[in-house]
Every structure is written in structure tokens, then in C-alpha cells.
Scaffold this motif. Structure first.
Motif, short mmCIF file in Angstrom:
data_model
loop_
_atom_site.label_atom_id
_atom_site.label_comp_id
_atom_site.label_asym_id
_atom_site.label_seq_id
_atom_site.Cartn_x
_atom_site.Cartn_y
_atom_site.Cartn_z
N SER A 41 0.63 -1.21 -0.03
CA SER A 41 0.04 0.01 -0.04
C SER A 41 0.85 1.23 0.08
CB SER A 41 -0.90 -0.03 1.11
OG SER A 41 -1.76 -1.01 1.14
N VAL A 42 1.92 1.20 0.69
CA VAL A 42 2.72 2.61 0.73
C VAL A 42 3.82 2.65 -0.52
CG1 VAL A 42 5.02 3.22 1.93
CG2 VAL A 42 3.47 2.22 3.27
N ALA A 43 3.77 1.65 -1.18
CA ALA A 43 4.40 1.87 -2.65
C ALA A 43 3.56 2.33 -3.49
CB ALA A 43 5.15 0.57 -2.88
N THR A 44 2.43 1.94 -3.47
CA THR A 44 1.31 2.31 -4.39
C THR A 44 0.97 3.75 -4.20
OG1 THR A 44 0.18 0.18 -4.41
CG2 THR A 44 -1.20 1.92 -5.19
N VAL A 45 0.90 4.15 -2.94
CA VAL A 45 0.40 5.71 -2.61
C VAL A 45 1.85 6.66 -2.85
CG1 VAL A 45 0.18 7.26 -0.80
CG2 VAL A 45 -1.05 4.86 -0.64
N ALA B 181 -3.95 23.13 -5.07
CA ALA B 181 -3.12 21.77 -5.45
C ALA B 181 -2.13 21.45 -4.05
CB ALA B 181 -1.93 22.40 -6.42
N GLN B 182 -1.94 22.65 -3.42
CA GLN B 182 -1.11 22.22 -2.11
C GLN B 182 -1.93 21.73 -1.11
OE1 GLN B 182 0.49 26.36 -0.95
NE2 GLN B 182 1.88 26.47 -2.54
N GLU B 183 -3.08 22.12 -1.00
CA GLU B 183 -3.89 21.29 0.15
C GLU B 183 -4.28 19.94 -0.31
OE1 GLU B 183 -8.55 21.88 1.83
OE2 GLU B 183 -7.69 23.65 0.61
N MET B 184 -4.34 19.85 -1.73
CA MET B 184 -4.49 18.32 -2.14
C MET B 184 -3.34 17.54 -1.86
SD MET B 184 -5.55 17.23 -6.09
CE MET B 184 -4.12 17.82 -6.51
N MET B 185 -2.11 17.97 -2.01
CA MET B 185 -0.90 17.31 -1.91
C MET B 185 -0.89 16.92 -0.38
SD MET B 185 0.16 16.38 -4.69
CE MET B 185 1.23 15.67 -4.12
N ALA B 186 -1.12 18.00 0.37
CA ALA B 186 -0.78 17.84 1.70
C ALA B 186 -1.75 16.66 2.43
CB ALA B 186 -1.21 18.99 2.69
N VAL B 187 -2.92 16.38 1.76
CA VAL B 187 -3.79 15.31 2.27
C VAL B 187 -3.19 14.17 1.80
CG1 VAL B 187 -6.02 14.19 1.92
CG2 VAL B 187 -6.10 16.58 2.18
N LEU B 188 -2.83 14.06 0.61
CA LEU B 188 -2.08 12.50 0.20
C LEU B 188 -0.92 12.28 0.80
CD1 LEU B 188 -2.74 13.18 -3.62
CD2 LEU B 188 -3.96 11.56 -1.99
N GLN B 189 -0.07 13.38 1.03
CA GLN B 189 1.05 12.94 2.13
C GLN B 189 0.99 12.55 3.29
OE1 GLN B 189 3.23 16.90 1.51
NE2 GLN B 189 3.99 16.26 -0.51
N GLN B 190 -0.33 13.01 3.85
CA GLN B 190 -0.60 12.73 5.34
C GLN B 190 -0.97 11.18 5.19
OE1 GLN B 190 -0.46 14.27 8.21
NE2 GLN B 190 -0.91 11.94 9.10
N ASN C 69 0.13 9.06 3.22
CA ASN C 69 1.28 8.21 2.91
C ASN C 69 2.09 8.11 4.34
OD1 ASN C 69 3.41 7.02 1.35
ND2 ASN C 69 4.55 8.55 1.98
N GLN C 70 2.12 9.13 4.89
CA GLN C 70 2.74 9.06 6.40
C GLN C 70 1.79 8.30 7.18
OE1 GLN C 70 5.62 10.54 7.29
NE2 GLN C 70 5.29 9.17 9.03
N THR C 71 0.88 8.19 7.16
CA THR C 71 -0.07 7.27 8.13
C THR C 71 0.37 5.78 7.68
OG1 THR C 71 -1.93 8.79 8.61
CG2 THR C 71 -2.26 6.52 8.87
N LEU C 72 0.43 5.59 6.53
CA LEU C 72 0.61 4.03 6.24
C LEU C 72 2.04 3.65 6.59
CD1 LEU C 72 -1.03 3.72 2.63
CD2 LEU C 72 -1.37 2.46 4.79
N THR C 73 3.04 4.63 6.17
CA THR C 73 4.54 4.32 6.61
C THR C 73 4.53 4.22 8.18
OG1 THR C 73 4.99 5.80 4.77
CG2 THR C 73 6.94 5.24 6.48
N THR C 74 3.89 4.81 8.86
CA THR C 74 3.96 4.61 10.54
C THR C 74 3.38 3.38 10.84
OG1 THR C 74 3.73 7.03 10.91
CG2 THR C 74 3.03 5.56 12.76
N ALA C 75 2.25 2.91 9.90
CA ALA C 75 1.75 1.80 10.46
C ALA C 75 2.45 0.54 10.08
CB ALA C 75 0.38 1.44 9.48
N VAL C 76 3.16 0.68 8.93
CA VAL C 76 4.10 -0.40 8.72
C VAL C 76 5.36 -0.59 9.67
CG1 VAL C 76 6.04 -1.04 7.00
CG2 VAL C 76 3.76 -0.20 6.22
N GLN C 77 5.75 0.63 10.13
CA GLN C 77 7.00 0.44 11.32
C GLN C 77 6.42 0.11 12.49
OE1 GLN C 77 10.05 1.21 10.92
NE2 GLN C 77 10.45 0.76 12.86
N GLU C 78 5.16 0.35 12.94
CA GLU C 78 4.72 0.00 14.28
C GLU C 78 4.37 -1.63 14.09
OE1 GLU C 78 1.03 2.26 15.01
OE2 GLU C 78 2.37 3.85 15.82
#
Length: 296
Positions: free
Chosen positions: A222-226, A251-260, A262-271
Motif C-alpha cells: 500500500s505504501v509503494a502504491t501511494v 494544489a497544495q492542499e490536495m498534496m498535503a492530504v495525500l502526503q498525510q 502516505n505518512q500514516t501508512l508508513t507509520t503503520a508499517v513501522q509499528e
């Protein structure tokens, strides 16, 4: 109640928050012939509780140095209460206790008519060689750091146990050696019972952690896909801004949501990786709930 004003932490050994958190409790009554009966209970939710009540166990049969299988111990009858903890971080957390609190109590003390007999059970004292036996077994399942206990005797039925002149323990006569040998046999019984339960818990914990491995693989995909989608979306957003079709702020707001996301998924993988590798894991939740929450 036991009375020991110089060492208040040893009073009321049959009550208190620390002893109530014990993972195993064993109550033993040894009669004047050296025959014991015991009740054992292991409790570490959410794992199954186990109770064991023995029939008569002739402790003399378990002591190689006992001169005659039928010789009557000179120490007299006594009562034993043992409390044992699995000091693994996962197990202590489940019981709501930490190692610092548990470190205040250790070893097996002796009480006569409710008064503590020193030095048995002192931090420097290992009269039952619990730690020595632990090194011989190369297992940390049973050591003074995770055992609190008491032996209770009285002057009427244990009259051959005499104090030294300085009141620092018993004269090491035959009665003392019999008491110690019988207690070593009691400790072996407790070790065998507790080791069985500790092994079952360890096996269950390993199975639980293995169940998290598929979730890790799913999350990594999922992280790689995002991450790939983020790159494509960033390029599209830049094009739309250049064409004047959307405002830069949008555009900035849209990218901020997507980046968040991605960060959530990355954190889930680590935990989830950490959970599969070791503590802490919330074993109270069913495996399906843990994997499901890690996947979202």
C-alpha cells in the motif's frame, strides 16, 4: 498478619497490590513426615488460567541426599506461599506492574509465629540457591527477582529449629538441613509448574506475532502504491496550475492530504514491524482486530 516493623515491605504478604499481580501462586502444606500437598494457580489474561491441586507428594523421595526414604524430618511441619512473575515486558504490562515495583520484593523469607527470621529473604541472601539453580538450568524462568515467598513455622511444632546466638538465622543442625532440603524440593515443584505455563505463553506469543507478518506485506504494498500515486498527482497538479485550471493553494492542499495518508501508512508499517519483532503487543485484542487495524 505478619509483623516485621524493621522491614515493612514484608508485612501482609498475603495481601497487597504487588502479590495480587502475581502470574502464579502456589500454596503448600508440608506435614511432619515431609509429605506435601499444594494448590497451584496460573493466571495471565487473556491466556487460559490453569489450576492444579496435588495429592500427597512425599518430598523425601525427591531428595537424593535423604539418608532413608522413611526418615522423619526433624524440622517439623510448615506452610509455604509462593508468588511468581514472568518478567517479560509483555507479561508485566498485561498485569499492570513494572519491573521497578517488582524489584522491591524478591526471595523467600521465613516467619516464625508471624515474626520474620533474618537473614532469610534479604536481598543478599539466597538460602535456597534459587539463582544458582537458575544458572544450572540456563533458564531465567525462575530466579529470586521473580519469586516472592514465605515459609511459616511456629515454636510449638518446629522446636528443633534453634536461633543462632546473634539471632541471624538458625543453627545449621539436622532440623535446619531438613527444612532446607524439603524447601528445595518444594521450589522444584513450583519451577516445574511455572515453566510449563511460561512455555505455553511464549508459544502463544510467537504465534500471535507471526499472524502480523501478512499485514506487514500488505501495508508495504500500500505504501509503494501511494508513493507512486503521489508522484503522478504532483506532476498533474503542477500541470493544472500552469494551465490556470486550479489555484496553487488548492494544489497544495490536495498534496498535503495525500502526503498525510502516505505518512500514516508508513507509520503503520513501522509499528507492525515492531509488534512482530517484540514488545509491546496488545494481546488482549483478538488477532483479526490487530491485523485489521494495522491494515487501514
Amino acid at each position: 498478619a505478619l509483623h516485621c516493623p524493621e522491614y515493612p515491605q514484608y508485612e501482609n504478604l498475603d495481601a497487597g497490590e504487588i502479590l495480587n499481580s502475581a502470574h502464579a501462586e502456589m500454596i503448600v502444606v508440608v506435614d511432619e513426615s515431609g509429605v506435601a500437598e499444594y494448590d497451584y494457580r496460573f493466571s495471565l489474561p487473556p491466556y487460559p488460567e490453569r489450576r492444579e491441586s496435588s495429592g500427597p507428594v512425599d518430598l523425601r523421595q525427591k531428595i537424593k541426599s535423604w539418608q532413608s526414604p522413611t526418615r522423619t524430618p526433624q524440622c517439623g511441619p510448615f506452610y509455604v506461599a509462593l508468588y511468581v512473575w514472568d518478567r517479560a515486558a509483555e507479561s508485566l504490562k498485561l498485569s499492570g506492574i513494572n519491573a521497578t515495583d517488582l524489584n522491591q520484593y524478591n526471595g523467600v523469607s521465613v516467619f516464625r509465629d508471624g515474626i520474620r527470621v533474618l537473614p532469610y529473604g534479604e536481598p543478599e541472601d539466597d538460602w535456597l540457591e534459587i539463582d544458582h539453580a537458575r544458572y544450572m538450568r540456563t533458564s531465567d524462568a525462575f530466579e529470586r527477582r521473580n519469586v516472592v515467598g514465605m515459609v511459616e513455622i511456629n515454636q510449638a511444632t518446629n522446636e528443633k529449629l534453634h536461633d543462632k546466638s546473634n539471632r541471624e538465622g538458625f543453627i545449621e543442625n539436622q532440623a535446619y538441613h531438613d527444612l532446607r532440603d524439603l524447601m528445595l524440593a518444594v521450589m522444584k515443584l513450583a519451577y516445574n509448574e511455572f515453566s510449563q505455563d511460561r512455555r505455553l505463553v511464549r508459544d502463544a506469543q510467537k504465534r500471535e506475532k507471526r499472524e502480523l507478518l501478512p499485514a506487514i506485506s500488505q501495508l508495504e504494498t500500500s505504501v509503494a502504491t501511494v508513493a507512486s500515486a503521489l508522484t503522478q498527482t504532483q506532476e498533474l497538479a503542477n500541470t493544472l496550475v500552469q494551465q490556470g485550471r486550479i489555484a496553487p493553494a488548492v494544489a497544495q492542499e490536495m498534496m498535503a492530504v495525500l502526503q498525510q495518508s502516505n505518512q500514516t501508512l508508513t507509520t503503520a508499517v513501522q509499528e507492525t514491524r515492531e509488534a512482530a519483532a517484540g514488545p509491546p503487543v496488545d494481546w488482549r485484542r483478538p488477532p483479526s482486530a490487530r491485523v485489521a487495524s494495522a491494515s487501514h
